[in-house]
Design a protein around this motif. Structure first.
Motif, PDB file in Angstrom:
ATOM      1  N   LEU A 248       0.804  -1.216   0.000  1.00  0.00           N
ATOM      2  CA  LEU A 248       0.000   0.000   0.000  1.00  0.00           C
ATOM      3  C   LEU A 248       0.843   1.276   0.000  1.00  0.00           C
ATOM      4  N   GLY A 249       2.167   1.134  -0.055  1.00  0.00           N
ATOM      5  CA  GLY A 249       3.042   2.300  -0.159  1.00  0.00           C
ATOM      6  C   GLY A 249       3.353   2.987   1.141  1.00  0.00           C
ATOM      7  N   TYR A 250       3.028   2.365   2.290  1.00  0.00           N
ATOM      8  CA  TYR A 250       3.343   2.978   3.577  1.00  0.00           C
ATOM      9  C   TYR A 250       4.805   2.790   3.958  1.00  0.00           C
ATOM     10  N   TYR A 251       5.461   1.851   3.286  1.00  0.00           N
ATOM     11  CA  TYR A 251       6.874   1.616   3.563  1.00  0.00           C
ATOM     12  C   TYR A 251       7.565   1.273   2.248  1.00  0.00           C
ATOM     13  N   LYS A 252       8.701   1.918   2.009  1.00  0.00           N
ATOM     14  CA  LYS A 252       9.472   1.676   0.789  1.00  0.00           C
ATOM     15  C   LYS A 252      10.864   1.226   1.174  1.00  0.00           C
ATOM     16  N   PRO A 253      11.133  -0.071   1.029  1.00  0.00           N
ATOM     17  CA  PRO A 253      12.454  -0.587   1.415  1.00  0.00           C
ATOM     18  C   PRO A 253      13.532  -0.092   0.465  1.00  0.00           C
ATOM     19  N   GLU A 254      14.763  -0.012   0.980  1.00  0.00           N
ATOM     20  CA  GLU A 254      15.878   0.477   0.177  1.00  0.00           C
ATOM     21  C   GLU A 254      16.259  -0.482  -0.941  1.00  0.00           C
ATOM     22  N   ASP A 255      16.049  -1.768  -0.700  1.00  0.00           N
ATOM     23  CA  ASP A 255      16.471  -2.747  -1.718  1.00  0.00           C
ATOM     24  C   ASP A 255      15.402  -2.995  -2.782  1.00  0.00           C
ATOM     25  N   GLN A 256      14.313  -2.217  -2.741  1.00  0.00           N
ATOM     26  CA  GLN A 256      13.258  -2.317  -3.750  1.00  0.00           C
ATOM     27  C   GLN A 256      12.652  -3.724  -3.837  1.00  0.00           C
ATOM     28  N   GLN A 257      12.571  -4.394  -2.708  1.00  0.00           N
ATOM     29  CA  GLN A 257      11.988  -5.734  -2.709  1.00  0.00           C
ATOM     30  C   GLN A 257      10.489  -5.660  -3.003  1.00  0.00           C
ATOM     31  N   GLY A 258       9.954  -6.735  -3.548  1.00  0.00           N
ATOM     32  CA  GLY A 258       8.538  -6.775  -3.863  1.00  0.00           C
ATOM     33  C   GLY A 258       7.683  -6.908  -2.619  1.00  0.00           C
ATOM     34  N   PHE A 259       6.383  -6.718  -2.798  1.00  0.00           N
ATOM     35  CA  PHE A 259       5.483  -6.765  -1.637  1.00  0.00           C
ATOM     36  C   PHE A 259       5.014  -8.175  -1.318  1.00  0.00           C
ATOM     37  N   ASP A 260       5.259  -9.127  -2.225  1.00  0.00           N
ATOM     38  CA  ASP A 260       4.829 -10.486  -1.924  1.00  0.00           C
ATOM     39  C   ASP A 260       5.850 -11.502  -2.410  1.00  0.00           C
ATOM     40  N   VAL A 261       5.787 -12.684  -1.783  1.00  0.00           N
ATOM     41  CA  VAL A 261       6.649 -13.811  -2.149  1.00  0.00           C
ATOM     42  C   VAL A 261       5.767 -15.050  -2.238  1.00  0.00           C
ATOM     43  N   ARG A 262       5.957 -15.830  -3.275  1.00  0.00           N
ATOM     44  CA  ARG A 262       5.169 -17.047  -3.475  1.00  0.00           C
ATOM     45  C   ARG A 262       6.046 -18.279  -3.298  1.00  0.00           C
ATOM     46  N   HIS A 263       5.445 -19.321  -2.737  1.00  0.00           N
ATOM     47  CA  HIS A 263       6.155 -20.587  -2.526  1.00  0.00           C
ATOM     48  C   HIS A 263       5.226 -21.731  -2.945  1.00  0.00           C
ATOM     49  N   ASP A 264       5.689 -22.581  -3.836  1.00  0.00           N
ATOM     50  CA  ASP A 264       4.962 -23.805  -4.200  1.00  0.00           C
ATOM     51  C   ASP A 264       5.566 -24.958  -3.401  1.00  0.00           C
ATOM     52  N   LEU A 265       4.840 -25.413  -2.394  1.00  0.00           N
ATOM     53  CA  LEU A 265       5.388 -26.387  -1.446  1.00  0.00           C
ATOM     54  C   LEU A 265       4.996 -27.827  -1.745  1.00  0.00           C
ATOM     55  N   GLY A 266       3.930 -28.030  -2.502  1.00  0.00           N
ATOM     56  CA  GLY A 266       3.515 -29.397  -2.834  1.00  0.00           C
ATOM     57  C   GLY A 266       2.945 -30.133  -1.642  1.00  0.00           C
ATOM     58  N   GLU A 267       3.568 -31.263  -1.282  1.00  0.00           N
ATOM     59  CA  GLU A 267       3.079 -32.102  -0.187  1.00  0.00           C
ATOM     60  C   GLU A 267       3.752 -31.709   1.131  1.00  0.00           C
ATOM     61  N   ILE A 268       2.956 -31.580   2.176  1.00  0.00           N
ATOM     62  CA  ILE A 268       3.476 -31.276   3.518  1.00  0.00           C
ATOM     63  C   ILE A 268       3.085 -32.427   4.436  1.00  0.00           C
ATOM     64  N   HIS A 269       4.063 -33.117   4.972  1.00  0.00           N
ATOM     65  CA  HIS A 269       3.789 -34.283   5.800  1.00  0.00           C
ATOM     66  C   HIS A 269       3.419 -33.887   7.231  1.00  0.00           C
ATOM     67  N   TYR A 270       2.814 -34.834   7.916  1.00  0.00           N
ATOM     68  CA  TYR A 270       2.393 -34.619   9.303  1.00  0.00           C
ATOM     69  C   TYR A 270       3.597 -34.238  10.171  1.00  0.00           C
ATOM     70  N   GLY A 271       3.444 -33.164  10.955  1.00  0.00           N
ATOM     71  CA  GLY A 271       4.490 -32.766  11.892  1.00  0.00           C
ATOM     72  C   GLY A 271       5.670 -32.040  11.281  1.00  0.00           C
ATOM     73  N   ALA A 272       5.598 -31.666   9.990  1.00  0.00           N
ATOM     74  CA  ALA A 272       6.737 -31.028   9.322  1.00  0.00           C
ATOM     75  C   ALA A 272       6.941 -29.598   9.824  1.00  0.00           C
ATOM     76  N   ASN A 273       8.200 -29.182   9.946  1.00  0.00           N
ATOM     77  CA  ASN A 273       8.585 -27.815  10.296  1.00  0.00           C
ATOM     78  C   ASN A 273       9.773 -27.420   9.418  1.00  0.00           C
ATOM     79  N   PHE A 274       9.713 -26.252   8.808  1.00  0.00           N
ATOM     80  CA  PHE A 274      10.810 -25.844   7.930  1.00  0.00           C
ATOM     81  C   PHE A 274      10.776 -24.328   7.737  1.00  0.00           C
ATOM     82  N   ALA A 275      11.955 -23.765   7.460  1.00  0.00           N
ATOM     83  CA  ALA A 275      12.068 -22.324   7.219  1.00  0.00           C
ATOM     84  C   ALA A 275      11.489 -21.997   5.850  1.00  0.00           C
ATOM     85  N   LEU A 276      10.848 -20.811   5.770  1.00  0.00           N
ATOM     86  CA  LEU A 276      10.153 -20.446   4.530  1.00  0.00           C
ATOM     87  C   LEU A 276      10.561 -19.064   4.011  1.00  0.00           C
ATOM     88  N   GLY A 277      11.705 -18.579   4.369  1.00  0.00           N
ATOM     89  CA  GLY A 277      12.125 -17.277   3.867  1.00  0.00           C
ATOM     90  C   GLY A 277      12.023 -16.206   4.935  1.00  0.00           C
TER      91      GLY A 277
END
Length: 247
Positions: A142-171
């Motif tokens: 919404l333009g309330y914050y403009k980062p210096e590195d010009q990063q985008g406002f969203d990130v997408r991740h296609d994770l596929g299958e997630i098993h029971y009890g899984a934990n992992f870093a996502l960015g």
């Protein structure tokens, strides 16, 4: 054949032995001391035997009916148990195929360098399928914050299958010099859509958070609010500080 005849004979003896004994006793009692003739014996014995046989037949019929009803009751209980077990297993099978009521929970971890790292955690009994995640930084969008590195406002991740009890870093996402941060995390899976709203506020130099996960349709499946997180006059978190829509 012989076995059937033997069973039939035993059944006849069982059912007619008592009427026979009672009829003989009754005939002896009635004709005791009187002149015995074939007609008198036949009349008294036949009438008594018919009546007692009818009464004993009713007794055996009622007893058999009670036994049959008890057997039917036992069969009904077993059928109900089998139906309940089948329904439970069917629900489990559907849960494994679709994901059931499972969902992803994104735990924000503040890391070195003014960044927030997301830890994706599976929550629920069943695995998730065809999972796609979109993390949206609302201040940048919404333009309330403009980062210096010009990063985008969203990130997408296609994770596929997630098993029971899984934990992992996502960015991670940059914090910068902001006093407040707002993230919407959209999760799409075979069992439906989920929205995790994460709100941060700096209070006395400490970054506090509040998060809420809702299923499409409005059902809240998780809510966590840090102690001392700023609330409105009604004592509630302002989740809709920016207008939120399903995307």
């Amino acid at each position: 054949m012989k076995g059937t005849l033997k069973k039939t004979a035993l059944q006849l003896v069982t059912e007619f032995s008592v009427p026979m004994i009672i009829s003989i006793a009754w005939t002896s009692y009635v004709l005791w001391g009187k002149e015995l003739t074939v007609q008198s014996i036949g009349a008294n014995f036949g009438g008594a035997f018919f009546f007692v046989s009818w009464m004993s037949g009713q007794f055996f019929r009622v007893r058999k009916q009670a036994s049959v009803e008890e057997s039917f009751g036992s069969v009904e209980k077993r059928l109900n148990h089998l139906i309940d077990e089948l329904e439970t297993k069917s629900q489990h099978m559907i849960g494994y195929i679709t994901g059931g009521d499972s969902h992803l929970y994104f735990l924000p971890l503040q890391s070195v360098g003014n960044k927030i790292q997301w830890l994706a955690c599976h929550s629920g009994e069943y695995p998730l399928h065809q999972v796609t995640v979109r993390i949206v930084d609302l201040e940048i969008l919404l333009g309330y914050y403009k980062p210096e590195d010009q990063q985008g406002f969203d990130v997408r991740h296609d994770l596929g299958e997630i098993h029971y009890g899984a934990n992992f870093a996502l960015g991670e996402n940059a914090i910068g010099d902001r006093q407040r941060l707002s993230f919407n995390i959209f999760t799409y899976a075979r069992n439906g859509k989920f929205l995790q709203e994460v709100r941060f506020e700096k209070v006395a130099g400490v970054l506090l958070k509040a998060l809420r996960i809702t299923r499409s349709g409005g059902e809240v499946v998780r809510e966590e609010i840090d102690l001392n997180f700023p609330l409105n006059a009604e004592g509630k978190v302002v989740w809709d500080r920016y207008e939120t829509q399903w995307e």
